[in-house]
Write a protein that holds these residues in place. Structure first.
Motif, PDB file in Angstrom:
ATOM      1  N   ARG A  99       0.913  -1.062   0.344  1.00 34.39           N
ATOM      2  CA  ARG A  99       0.109   0.125   0.202  1.00 34.39           C
ATOM      3  C   ARG A  99       0.604   1.091  -0.203  1.00 34.39           C
ATOM      4  N   PHE A 100       1.574   1.335   0.918  1.00 36.64           N
ATOM      5  CA  PHE A 100       2.638   2.354   1.056  1.00 36.64           C
ATOM      6  C   PHE A 100       4.334   2.142   1.321  1.00 36.64           C
ATOM      7  N   GLN A 101       4.882   2.571   1.056  1.00 34.20           N
ATOM      8  CA  GLN A 101       6.408   1.966   0.774  1.00 34.20           C
ATOM      9  C   GLN A 101       6.511   2.297   3.027  1.00 34.20           C
ATOM     10  N   PRO A 102       6.982   1.628   3.232  1.00 36.33           N
ATOM     11  CA  PRO A 102       7.841   1.026   4.611  1.00 36.33           C
ATOM     12  C   PRO A 102       8.726   1.647   5.462  1.00 36.33           C
ATOM     13  N   TYR A 103       8.610   2.056   6.514  1.00 41.57           N
ATOM     14  CA  TYR A 103      10.231   2.545   6.761  1.00 41.57           C
ATOM     15  C   TYR A 103      10.939   1.613   7.043  1.00 41.57           C
ATOM     16  N   HIS A 104      12.195   1.717   7.163  1.00 43.41           N
ATOM     17  CA  HIS A 104      13.147   0.823   7.664  1.00 43.41           C
ATOM     18  C   HIS A 104      13.279   0.188   6.595  1.00 43.41           C
ATOM     19  N   LEU A 105      12.542  -0.520   5.244  1.00 36.49           N
ATOM     20  CA  LEU A 105      12.864  -1.487   4.439  1.00 36.49           C
ATOM     21  C   LEU A 105      14.596  -1.511   4.389  1.00 36.49           C
ATOM     22  N   GLU A 106      15.103  -2.889   4.452  1.00 36.10           N
ATOM     23  CA  GLU A 106      16.592  -3.159   4.280  1.00 36.10           C
ATOM     24  C   GLU A 106      16.735  -2.498   3.020  1.00 36.10           C
ATOM     25  N   GLN A 107      17.746  -2.251   2.896  1.00 33.19           N
ATOM     26  CA  GLN A 107      18.429  -2.242   1.663  1.00 33.19           C
ATOM     27  C   GLN A 107      20.033  -2.546   0.727  1.00 33.19           C
ATOM     28  N   PHE A 108      20.125  -2.862  -0.498  1.00 26.43           N
ATOM     29  CA  PHE A 108      21.329  -3.415  -0.535  1.00 26.43           C
ATOM     30  C   PHE A 108      22.103  -2.804  -0.517  1.00 26.43           C
ATOM     31  N   SER A 109      23.762  -2.999  -0.536  1.00 28.51           N
ATOM     32  CA  SER A 109      24.659  -2.469  -0.669  1.00 28.51           C
ATOM     33  C   SER A 109      24.082  -0.984  -2.241  1.00 28.51           C
ATOM     34  N   PRO A 110      25.101   0.388  -1.973  1.00 31.00           N
ATOM     35  CA  PRO A 110      25.225   1.329  -3.451  1.00 31.00           C
ATOM     36  C   PRO A 110      25.575   0.573  -4.332  1.00 31.00           C
ATOM     37  N   MET A 111      26.810  -0.003  -4.261  1.00 24.51           N
ATOM     38  CA  MET A 111      27.316  -1.181  -5.834  1.00 24.51           C
ATOM     39  C   MET A 111      26.264  -2.230  -6.099  1.00 24.51           C
ATOM     40  N   GLU A 112      25.077  -2.824  -5.359  1.00 25.65           N
ATOM     41  CA  GLU A 112      23.894  -4.222  -5.658  1.00 25.65           C
ATOM     42  C   GLU A 112      23.357  -3.374  -6.071  1.00 25.65           C
ATOM     43  N   ALA A 113      22.855  -1.542  -5.325  1.00 24.42           N
ATOM     44  CA  ALA A 113      21.863  -1.692  -5.729  1.00 24.42           C
ATOM     45  C   ALA A 113      21.818  -1.047  -7.241  1.00 24.42           C
ATOM     46  N   LEU A 114      22.713  -0.953  -8.172  1.00 26.91           N
ATOM     47  CA  LEU A 114      23.347  -0.798  -9.160  1.00 26.91           C
ATOM     48  C   LEU A 114      22.992  -1.769  -9.952  1.00 26.91           C
ATOM     49  N   LYS A 115      23.506  -2.842  -9.559  1.00 31.19           N
ATOM     50  CA  LYS A 115      23.545  -3.783 -10.785  1.00 31.19           C
ATOM     51  C   LYS A 115      22.032  -4.708 -10.524  1.00 31.19           C
ATOM     52  N   LYS A 116      20.692  -3.996  -9.160  1.00 31.74           N
ATOM     53  CA  LYS A 116      19.770  -4.143  -8.826  1.00 31.74           C
ATOM     54  C   LYS A 116      19.239  -3.840  -9.712  1.00 31.74           C
ATOM     55  N   GLY A 117      19.129  -1.942  -9.523  1.00 32.52           N
ATOM     56  CA  GLY A 117      18.381  -1.602 -10.331  1.00 32.52           C
ATOM     57  C   GLY A 117      17.089  -0.827  -8.557  1.00 32.52           C
ATOM     58  N   THR A 118      17.669  -1.513  -8.133  1.00 35.08           N
ATOM     59  CA  THR A 118      16.492  -0.638  -7.140  1.00 35.08           C
ATOM     60  C   THR A 118      17.413  -1.080  -5.458  1.00 35.08           C
ATOM     61  N   LEU A 119      17.293   0.054  -4.467  1.00 35.37           N
ATOM     62  CA  LEU A 119      17.873   0.482  -3.297  1.00 35.37           C
ATOM     63  C   LEU A 119      16.962  -1.003  -2.686  1.00 35.37           C
ATOM     64  N   TRP A 120      15.766  -1.074  -2.731  1.00 37.35           N
ATOM     65  CA  TRP A 120      15.473  -1.587  -1.217  1.00 37.35           C
ATOM     66  C   TRP A 120      15.040  -2.971  -1.399  1.00 37.35           C
ATOM     67  N   LYS A 121      15.170  -3.997  -0.688  1.00 34.61           N
ATOM     68  CA  LYS A 121      15.583  -5.262  -0.668  1.00 34.61           C
ATOM     69  C   LYS A 121      14.273  -5.951  -1.530  1.00 34.61           C
ATOM     70  N   ASP A 122      13.295  -5.862  -1.217  1.00 33.66           N
ATOM     71  CA  ASP A 122      11.837  -5.907  -1.051  1.00 33.66           C
ATOM     72  C   ASP A 122      11.243  -5.577  -2.838  1.00 33.66           C
TER      73      ASP A 122
END
Length: 82
Positions: A40-63
């Motif tokens: 519904r809404f993006q919850p607070y405190h979602l688990e994040q990827f590292s910056p390099m991994e986020a660039l590879k996966k296309g999103t910062l948040w694992k969920d």
């Protein structure tokens, strides 16, 4: 996504095929729905990827990460044999 959330990323349907249609049936079609449709809404405190991994996966948040797997590669697992 968490295990307790109802998330079905791969959906399928079978297009209608008339008995009068001269073309062979298409078979089952597959499509994916992105994970953000089930939040519904993006919850607070979602688990994040590292910056390099986020660039590879296309999103910062694992969920919100959704791995693409080609459903047309075949096999019983993907509904090839109805």
């Amino acid at each position: 996504m968490k295990e307790n959330q109802p998330f079905t990323p791969v959906k399928s349907y079978k297009p209608f095929h008339s008995r009068f249609d001269p073309c062979p049936p298409i078979g089952r079609k597959y499509f994916r729905t992105p994970p953000h449709l089930y939040m519904r809404f993006q919850p607070y405190h979602l688990e994040q990827f590292s910056p390099m991994e986020a660039l590879k996966k296309g999103t910062l948040w694992k969920d919100l990460y959704d791995f693409y797997d080609n459903p047309y590669r075949g096999g019983i697992e993907y509904g090839e044999k109805d």
